[in-house]
Enzyme design. Structure first.
Site, PDB file in Angstrom:
ATOM      1  CB  SER A  73      -0.934   0.006   1.219  1.00 32.35           C
ATOM      2  OG  SER A  73      -0.182  -0.156   2.419  1.00 32.35           O
ATOM      3  N   GLY A 111      -2.295  -3.995   0.862  1.00 33.79           N
ATOM      4  CA  GLY A 111      -2.481  -5.217   1.636  1.00 33.79           C
ATOM      5  C   GLY A 111      -1.563  -6.352   1.231  1.00 33.79           C
ATOM      6  CG  ASN A 139       0.668  -5.214   4.553  1.00 35.98           C
ATOM      7  OD1 ASN A 139       0.171  -4.422   5.346  1.00 35.98           O
ATOM      8  ND2 ASN A 139       0.733  -4.975   3.256  1.00 35.98           N
ATOM      9  CG  ASP A 222      -3.606   4.830   8.201  1.00 32.65           C
ATOM     10  OD1 ASP A 222      -2.682   5.653   8.272  1.00 32.65           O
ATOM     11  OD2 ASP A 222      -3.833   4.160   7.172  1.00 32.65           O
ATOM     12  CG  HIS A 225      -1.315   3.582   4.670  1.00 31.80           C
ATOM     13  ND1 HIS A 225      -2.219   3.031   5.553  1.00 31.80           N
ATOM     14  CD2 HIS A 225      -0.817   2.564   3.928  1.00 31.80           C
ATOM     15  CE1 HIS A 225      -2.274   1.720   5.353  1.00 31.80           C
ATOM     16  NE2 HIS A 225      -1.436   1.418   4.381  1.00 31.80           N
TER      17      HIS A 225
END
Length: 248
Positions: A73, A111, A139, A222, A225
């Site tokens: 991402s 993801g 991830n 979040d 990112h």
């Protein structure tokens, strides 16, 4: 003219017609042969020209060079209104400003894990990029995937690139985790990228989120990112390694 001569000419008349007809046929055949010969010559000339053009346009020197950013991402530009604001797009802006003949390809999937990257690398590497930037593993770390598994997957990706596109230069982007994942795990996770880069003798970006990770004003809500400003800094961090490679 005497009557005898008239009779003689009348008897020859049909043969004269046949003779004229034969001469006409020979003339037509000759024209066709000349026409076909000219057409064949034109076709051969055209074919030679096309082949020459193909040879010219397909030489490695004339192909536009590419930088393929293969990641998750962070590469994909998750959460941005315009994915061109992600760091691959910012790299392209820098390259264009310097009039360098490179195209940046964004091959990021939000993801994506190292296992997911391993499953799609065979298809992606068919593009045979000039530079392959590998940005995966975050991830895995956030999910607590065993270090040995992440390491094996990243090594498998590197092996595929080396075997199927041996002229491609590889750059590995290092990643770090927040301390809440545990001291031992975060230390081993950081080290796996250092070891992979050294063992494979490839380019290395120690931490792709340098000066961005953990800084609220450079990340989205979040806290993971990067936002637009964050991606600009990521692009600078990446360019510190890619720049000398591209310019050389």
């Amino acid at each position: 003219m005497c009557e005898a001569q008239n009779k003689q000419l009348q008897s020859l008349h049909p043969w004269l017609k046949v003779s004229k007809l034969l001469k006409f046929c020979y003339f037509i055949v000759a024209l066709l042969l000349i026409s076909c010969g000219n057409e064949a010559s034109k076709q051969q000339t055209t074919t030679d020209t096309v082949n020459a053009q193909a040879e010219t346009t397909e030489t490695p020197e004339t192909k536009r060079k590419t930088i393929l950013c293969f990641g998750d991402s962070i590469t994909a530009g998750y959460g941005l209104d315009d994915t061109n604001d992600a760091y691959p797009g910012k790299l392209q802006d820098t390259i264009n400003a310097l009039n360098l003949d490179y195209t940046v390809i964004n091959s990021g999937v939000s993801g994506e894990t190292s296992a997911g990257g391993k499953s799609r690398i065979d298809w992606v590497i068919k593009q045979k990029p000039t530079i392959f930037l590998l940005e995966l593993g975050a991830n895995d770390g956030l999910r607590g995937v065993p270090i040995t598994e992440t390491r094996a997957n990243l090594q498998a990706i590197i092996d595929v690139v080396k075997s199927k596109s041996p002229d491609t230069q590889i750059v590995l982007a290092g990643m770090q985790l927040p301390p809440n994942m545990g001291a031992d795990y975060t230390t081993d996770f950081k080290q796996l990228f250092i070891d992979l880069a050294a063992e494979n003798n490839i380019g290395f970006i120690p931490f792709i989120l340098e000066q961005v990770g953990g800084i609220p004003e450079l990340n989205q809500r979040d806290g993971i990112h990067p936002n637009v400003d964050g991606h600009k800094l990521v692009a600078h961090t990446v360019w510190d390694v890619l720049g000398p490679m591209v310019k050389s």
